[in-house]
Design an enzyme around this catalytic site. Structure first.
Site, PDB file in Angstrom:
ATOM      1  CG  ASP A  36      -0.448   0.167   2.490  1.00  0.00           C
ATOM      2  OD1 ASP A  36       0.489  -0.580   2.815  1.00  0.00           O
ATOM      3  OD2 ASP A  36      -0.909   1.042   3.231  1.00  0.00           O
ATOM      4  CD  GLU A  71       8.109  -8.372  -1.375  1.00  0.00           C
ATOM      5  OE1 GLU A  71       8.157  -9.551  -0.931  1.00  0.00           O
ATOM      6  OE2 GLU A  71       7.086  -7.671  -1.290  1.00  0.00           O
ATOM      7  CG  HIS A 105       0.275  -1.489   7.677  1.00  0.00           C
ATOM      8  ND1 HIS A 105      -0.384  -0.266   7.659  1.00  0.00           N
ATOM      9  CD2 HIS A 105       0.598  -1.748   6.384  1.00  0.00           C
ATOM     10  CE1 HIS A 105      -0.458   0.163   6.414  1.00  0.00           C
ATOM     11  NE2 HIS A 105       0.125  -0.696   5.619  1.00  0.00           N
ATOM     12  CG  HIS A 106       4.175  -3.058   6.246  1.00  0.00           C
ATOM     13  ND1 HIS A 106       3.573  -4.260   6.528  1.00  0.00           N
ATOM     14  CD2 HIS A 106       3.722  -2.710   5.000  1.00  0.00           C
ATOM     15  CE1 HIS A 106       2.786  -4.610   5.507  1.00  0.00           C
ATOM     16  NE2 HIS A 106       2.854  -3.690   4.585  1.00  0.00           N
ATOM     17  N   GLY A 113      27.100 -16.135  -3.802  1.00  0.00           N
ATOM     18  CA  GLY A 113      26.718 -17.537  -3.689  1.00  0.00           C
ATOM     19  C   GLY A 113      25.432 -17.818  -2.945  1.00  0.00           C
ATOM     20  CG  ASP A 152      18.274 -31.658  -6.653  1.00  0.00           C
ATOM     21  OD1 ASP A 152      19.267 -31.053  -6.180  1.00  0.00           O
ATOM     22  OD2 ASP A 152      18.165 -32.903  -6.632  1.00  0.00           O
ATOM     23  CG  ASN A 196      22.467 -33.357  -7.543  1.00  0.00           C
ATOM     24  OD1 ASN A 196      21.559 -32.828  -6.907  1.00  0.00           O
ATOM     25  ND2 ASN A 196      23.631 -32.767  -7.760  1.00  0.00           N
ATOM     26  N   GLY A 232      19.604 -33.685  -3.799  1.00  0.00           N
ATOM     27  CA  GLY A 232      19.970 -32.808  -2.696  1.00  0.00           C
ATOM     28  C   GLY A 232      21.205 -31.977  -2.920  1.00  0.00           C
ATOM     29  CD  GLU A 257      26.215 -26.593   1.772  1.00  0.00           C
ATOM     30  OE1 GLU A 257      25.750 -25.479   1.605  1.00  0.00           O
ATOM     31  OE2 GLU A 257      27.229 -26.794   2.486  1.00  0.00           O
TER      32      GLU A 257
END
Ligand SMILES: Cc1ncc(C[n+]2csc(CCOP(=O)(O)OP(=O)(O)O)c2C)c(N)n1
Ligand SMILES: Cc1ncc(C[n+]2csc(CCOP(=O)(O)OP(=O)(O)O)c2C)c(N)n1
Ligand SMILES: [Mg+2]
Ligand SMILES: [Mg+2]
Lengths: 564, 564
Positions: free
Chosen positions: A28, A50, A113-114, A412, A443, A470, A472, A476
Site C-alpha cells: 500500500d 521480493e 503496519h510494517h 553464492g 534441485d 541429484n 539434494g 555441501e
C-alpha cells in the site's frame, strides 16, 4: 517551466537510462507510485516475492546495464535485502525504490503496519547503508530531482545498488521537469592525467620486459564495463588470455588467443602450468575469492602481477589508488610496442567430450559440461549457473562467441539463478535481442525460489531450464556431511511446476533426461533448440558426483572452516 | 568438570527450554554445528528457504514458547531478516544462530564466499541490532556459556528474537558443561514493590469507582504470557471482556463475559457502543496499531483508560515506567472488592451465519467467517490467518474454547502464514498436543512462500490449508487500484502444488469449493474434520468482496498514505 510529479521524474530517469521493465511487488505504500509505470510506457513485472524480484533485477541489470525494483516499507524491502547485498558484493547496479509511509506519519511516529512498533522509521534504511553505494530519502520535493540524478549516477558509475525511499505523500508532489531534457551524466570519471601516465609507463615497462606475459580476465572487467578495452587489448597484443570462473563470458572463447579457465589448482593442467609459469600476469578486474580460485590455490606471485581495478591499479606491490583501469588500459593498448612484446602461445581449449569414457549411459558431471559447450550452446546465448555443481561444472564448458555467463560465485546465494533467469530473459527481450537464455540449477537451489517460474510464464518468456536432479545438496556433501540428513531434500516432481503454476498447454515443453543418449538426442533436437516456448528439463546426475573444481574447492573450504 | 563442545552446550540449552525442533537451512559455515542436532535428540527441520524458516520459527515459538533457527552467514541470515524483524515487531522469541566463517578467517579479512568482498564480517550482525533484543558473538570459548545463557534469557523474558553468531572454529571448542545442570533462570523479573503497590492502589481506586468498566485484551497479553492473569481477572470480576484483532484467541470466547472483537468503527455496532460508552477500559497488552484499530478509529478517551504493558503501566495520563502488568494484575485480582465493583453486562456474541442472506450460492466474505466459527472450528484448534481478507474476516469468527489464533496484524508480511503454519503444526506435535492447525491464506500471499508446503509433506504434518482464490490482491484493491494490473496475479492450479511437491497418493486430500453448499458439505464431512492427512482446500470468493473491517481499514490507510 514544466511541472512534473516526483514519481514521474524518477521513472522517466530510469527509462532514459534504459530500464524498460520495473521489478517488484505492490504494497500500500507504493501503489500510487506504481500507477506511473504503465503511463510512462514502462512495464511492471510483478514478481512473486521480493527476494526473487531482487534476484531478477540483478539478472536484468547484468544484461541491460541497470535495473530497478520497487518494494514496500519494511516487509517488502527486508525480504530482498539478501539480493541487494548480493548485488553489492558482485557489483551489480540496481535501483531499489522503497514505498514509505507519508512524511507526516513518520514525523508523528505513528504505530503503522510494517513498522517495528517503536516509531522508528529509519531502521530499515540504516540496515541498507553498508550494502548500497548510496541512500537517498526523497523527503523534500525541492531537492528530489538533484538527489535522484546524483543517486542514479552513483549506481551506474560504481556499478552497485542504491536505495531510494519514496514516501506516499511525495509521489505526486510537483517538481521542475525541464531538468529531464538534460540526460544524467553517466560518463566515467577520468583519471588524473599525470598519475595515469605514470602508471601506463610502469605497466609498459614491465610488459615490454616480460618473456611470456598473459592476460587474466575476471568479474570486474564485466561489471565495470571495460570489455571493449579487454577485447582491444587481446586483438592488439595477441597475448594468451585466460578467464577466471567469475570472468567466464568476458572474452570470445573461440579467439585463437583464448587459453581457458584459470582457477589455481582447479584449472586444467596445461592452463595452470601456462599461467603459473608466466612472468607477468595482467589481471583485469580480479576478485580473488575462495570459490573463484579453487580455495585460494593460485600459485602465482604478486611480483609477477599487475592488477587493474575500477578504483585502483596495483603493479607488483606498488599501489596506485584512484587510477582506474579504463583509462590505463586504453593507453596501454595505444602505446604498447608490439616489437618489444614477447608473445608465447598458451594452450588451446576444446570442448573435448570424452565420448563416454566411463562406458556407461549414466550422465556424469565430467561428461555433461563439455557436452553443453560442444552440442548445446550457440552464439550469443545467455547461460546462468547456480551455486552448486553447476557453478563449478561450467568451468569445463567452452563457450561459442558472444555468450554471456551469469552466476554468483562470490555471494553464492542459492535460488539466485531462478530469479536472475527471469530478469536476464526479460532484459534480452526488452533489448530486442534474440538470445536464448539457459539455466542450470541444482534441485536444492531450485526449491528456494521456484515460484519465479510463474512470472516467466505470465510474461511469456521462453527460457530453457535445466534442473540438475541429484537428490539434494551435492556441493555441501563434498564440504561436510556426505550422507547427512541435512543435505537431503524433499523429492519434487520438478517439471510439473510449470503446469501447476498455470502454463497453458502448448506454451511449454518439459523433458526428463536420464542418459547420455537422451542428452545427445535433446541437444540435437531442432524443436528444442528453437527455444520457441518455455522449456523445462529434468536432468538426472548421480548424487555423489561433482565436478573436479568443486571437489578441490570443497576440500579447501572444509579445511578453512575447521580453522586450519 | 565435564568438558563439552560449544555447540552441544548451545543446543542443550535450547532443548532444556523446550525447543525440540530446529528450523533453518544448511550452509558450509554451519554444517558441523548441525551434526549435534540429531545427537542431542533434537530434530532438524530443513526448511526450503530461510525466509520461510524464519516464519516457521515464528509460528513454532507462538505455540511452543520459543524457537530456534540456524542459517549460514550472509546469504542465509539476510534471507530471513524480514522474518526476524517481524518477530521483533510482534514480540516473538526466536533464537537465530548464524554459522560464521572461522575467527581466524575473520581476523585475516579473507575474501570468502558470502561476504561483501570488503573484509568486513560485522555488517550483517550490525544490520541485526535494531531487530533483535540481544546480539551475541561466540568468539571466545571462555565466555561462550555465560553469553549463551544471558542471551537465551533475554529472548524469553523480552519475548523477542536474539542473534547468535557461531564461527566454524568455535563449534567444537571445549567449555565447562557442569553449568548445564542449573537451568537458565527464566523467571520474569518482579516489580519494585512500593511502586507496584502504588499502581495497584490507583488502579483499584478507578476500578471501584467506575460504573461500567470493561476489559480489552490485546496481543501483548498473549506474547508476554499473562493469559493466566487475564483469565483469573475475568473469572473473579465477571467484567465484560473484549479482544482486539491481535488479541483474538487470548480469552475463552464461549465465556459468558465475552463481548466480542473491538476495533473501533470496525467493530460490530453493539460492541462499539458498549466499549466506547464504558467509563473505564482496562487494556491488557495493547498494540494500538492502524490495522488493529480499523485505522485508529477508537473513540475512547485516555481519561477512561488504564493500559497494562510488559514494561510499564499507564493510568489515564499517568505513566509508571518499569511497572510490569504481571505483578499488578495479580494483585488487582487478589485485592479487587467485588462489592464495590459495578458489572454492566456486555453484548452477547454468536456466530450468526446469516443463512444465505443474499440468496445466492456464491461464497461471500460476509458469510464464510461466521460459518467457520459455527461449523468448522473445534476446541483447541490453531487458526492461522494471513494479511489480506482473512485477517479482517476472522474478526467475525467466534472461537470455541481453547482456540489459538496466529496472525501478523502489525508486521503484516504476506507469505508469513504459510511458514508459520509449518512451525505451529510441528510445535503442536512436538508438544504432544492433538490440535488441528488450520490456515486461511490469500492466493496472492500463498504464492510468496508456497514451497513450505514441501516441508509439511516431508515432516508428515497434517494441516488444513484454505487458499482463498479471489484473483489477486483484494486487500490492495480496496486501498488503491481496484482494477490495476499490479493487483492481479498469475492463476495457479493451487491444489496441484501438493502432488508436485512430492506428496504420495493417500497422504493428502484436496478440495475445490465454489459454493456455500459445498462449504457446508465440507465442514460437515467427518473425514475432513478428522484431519488425518494433509488437506488442501481451494475456496473461491469473488475478487471484489472484502470483509467489513477491511473496507474501513483500507479507506483509512488510503487517506493516511495521501498525507491527509
Ligand atoms: C540462501 C542460501 N542458503 C544456503 C546456502 C548454502 N548452500 C550452498 S550450496 C547449497 C546446496 C545446493 O544444492 P543444489 O542446488 O542441489 O546443487 P548441487 O546438488 O548441484 O550441488 C547450499 C544449501 C546458500 N549458499 N545460500
Ligand atoms: C512481503 C510483503 N510484500 C508485499 C506486501 C503488500 N501486501 C499486503 S496484502 C497484499 C495482497 C494480499 O493478497 P491475497 O493474499 O490474495 O489476499 P486477499 O486477496 O485475500 O486480500 C500485498 C501485496 C506485504 N504486506 N508483504
Ligand atoms: Mg542437487
Ligand atoms: Mg487474493
Amino acid at each position: 517551466t514544466s511541472p512534473i510529479d516526483v514519481a514521474e521524474y524518477l521513472f522517466t530517469r530510469l527509462r532514459q537510462i534504459g530500464v524498460k521493465s520495473i521489478h517488484g511487488l505492490p504494497g500500500d505504500y507504493n501503489l500510487v507510485a506504481l500507477d506511473y509505470i504503465p503511463k510512462l510506457g514502462l512495464k511492471w513485472v510483478g514478481n512473486v516475492n521480493e527476494l526473487n524480484a531482487g534476484y531478477a533485477a540483478d539478472g536484468y541489470a547484468r544484461i541491460k546495464g541497470m535495473s530497478a525494483i520497487v518494494t514496500t516499507f519494511g516487509v517488502g524491502e527486508l525480504s530482498c535485502v539478501n539480493a541487494i547485498a548480493g548485488a553489492y558484493s558482485e557489483h551489480v547496479p540496481i535501483v531499489h525504490i522503497v514505498g514509505m509511509p507519508s512524511t507526516s506519519s513518520q514525523k508523528d511516529g505513528m504505530l503503522l503496519h510494517h513498522t517495528l512498533g517503536n516509531g522508528n522509521f529509519n531502521v530499515f534504511a540504516d540496515m541498507n547503508k553498508e550494502i548500497n553505494c548510496a541512500i537517498a530519502k526523497l523527503n523534500d520535493p525541492r531537492e528530489a530531482a538533484a538527489l535522484i540524478d546524483d543517486t542514479l549516477q552513483k549506481c551506474w558509475i560504481q556499478s552497485r545498488p542504491v536505495y531510494i525511499t519514496l514516501p506516499t505523500d511525495m509521489i505526486q508532489k510537483k517538481i521542475e521537469g525541464e531538468r529531464l531534457k538534460t540526460p544524467i551524466d553517466l560518463a566515467f570519471p577520468t583519471n588524473d592525467l599525470a598519475r595515469e601516465n605514470y602508471v601506463v609507463d610502469v605497466v609498459l615497462k614491465y610488459l615490454h620486459a616480460a618473456k611470456n606475459p598473459i592476460i587474466l580476465v575476471d568479474a570486474c572487467a564485466i561489471r565495470h564495463r571495460v570489455l571493449e578495452e579487454v577485447h582491444d587489448l587481446i586483438e592488439k597484443t595477441n597475448l594468451p588470455v585466460f578467464v577466471t570462473p567469475m570472468g567466464k563470458g568476458a572474452v570470445n572463447e573461440t579467439h585463437p588467443s583464448y587459453g581457458g579457465v584459470y582457477a589455481g589448482s582447479g584449472s586444467q593442467a596445461d592452463v595452470q602450468k601456462r599461467v603459473e609459469s608466466s612472468d607477468l600476469i595482467l589481471t583485469i578486474g580480479a576478485i580473488k575469492s575462495d570459490f573463484n580460485t579453487a580455495g585460494f590455490s593460485y600459485k602465482t606471485s604478486q611480483l609477477n602481477t599487475i592488477d587493474f581495478h575500477s578504483t585502483h591499479t596495483t603493479v607488483r606491490y606498488s599501489e596506485y589508488p584512484g587510477v582506474s583501469m579504463r583509462g590505463v588500459l586504453r593507453k596501454v593498448i595505444n602505446q604498447v610496442d608490439l616489437k618489444q612484446l614477447s608473445v608465447a602461445a598458451g594452450p588451446q581449449v576444446e570442448n573435448e567430450v570424452a565420448e563416454n569414457e566411463d562406458k556407461s549411459n549414466i550422465i556424469t558431471q565430467k561428461w555433461i559440461w563439455p557436452a553443453v559447450g560442444q552440442k548445446l550452446l550457440k552464439e550469443n546465448d545467455i547461460v546462468i549457473t547456480e551455486t552448486g555443481t553447476a557453478n563449478f561444472g561450467i568451468w569445463e564448458t567452452k563457450f561459442p562467441a558472444g555468450v554471456t555467463a551469469i552466476s554468483q560465485v562470490l555471494w553464492g546465494s542459492i535460488g539466485y539463478s531462478v530469479g536472475a533467469l527471469q530478469g536476464a530473459c526479460l532484459a534480452a527481450r526488452d533489448a530486442g535481442m534474440d538470445r536464448r537464455t539457459i539455466l542450470f540449477v541444482g534441485d536444492g537451489s531450485f526449491q528456494l525460489t521456484v515460484q519465479e517460474i510463474s512470472t516467466m510464464i505470465r510474461l511469456g518468456l521462453k527460457p530453457i531450464i535445466f534442473v540438475i536432479c541429484n537428490d539434494g545438496f551435492t556441493i555441501e556433501r563434498f564440504i561436510h556431511g556426505m550422507d547427512a540428513e541435512y543435505n537431503d531434500i524433499q523429492e519434487w516432481k520438478y517439471k510439473d511446476v510449470v503446469k501447476t503454476f498455470g502454463a497453458k498447454e502448448g506454451t511449454y515443453r518439459t523433458y526428463t533426461i536420464k542418459t547420455k543418449e537422451e542428452v545427445n538426442t535433446l541437444f540435437a533436437n531442432p524443436e528444442f533448440n528453437s527455444a520457441d516456448v518455455l522449456q523445462f528439463v529434468e536432468i538426472y546426475i548421480p548424487k555423489k558426483d561433482a565436478p573436479r573444481g568443486l571437489v578441490l574447492t570443497a576440500e579447501a573450504a572444509e579445511r578453512r572452516n575447521a580453522g586450519a
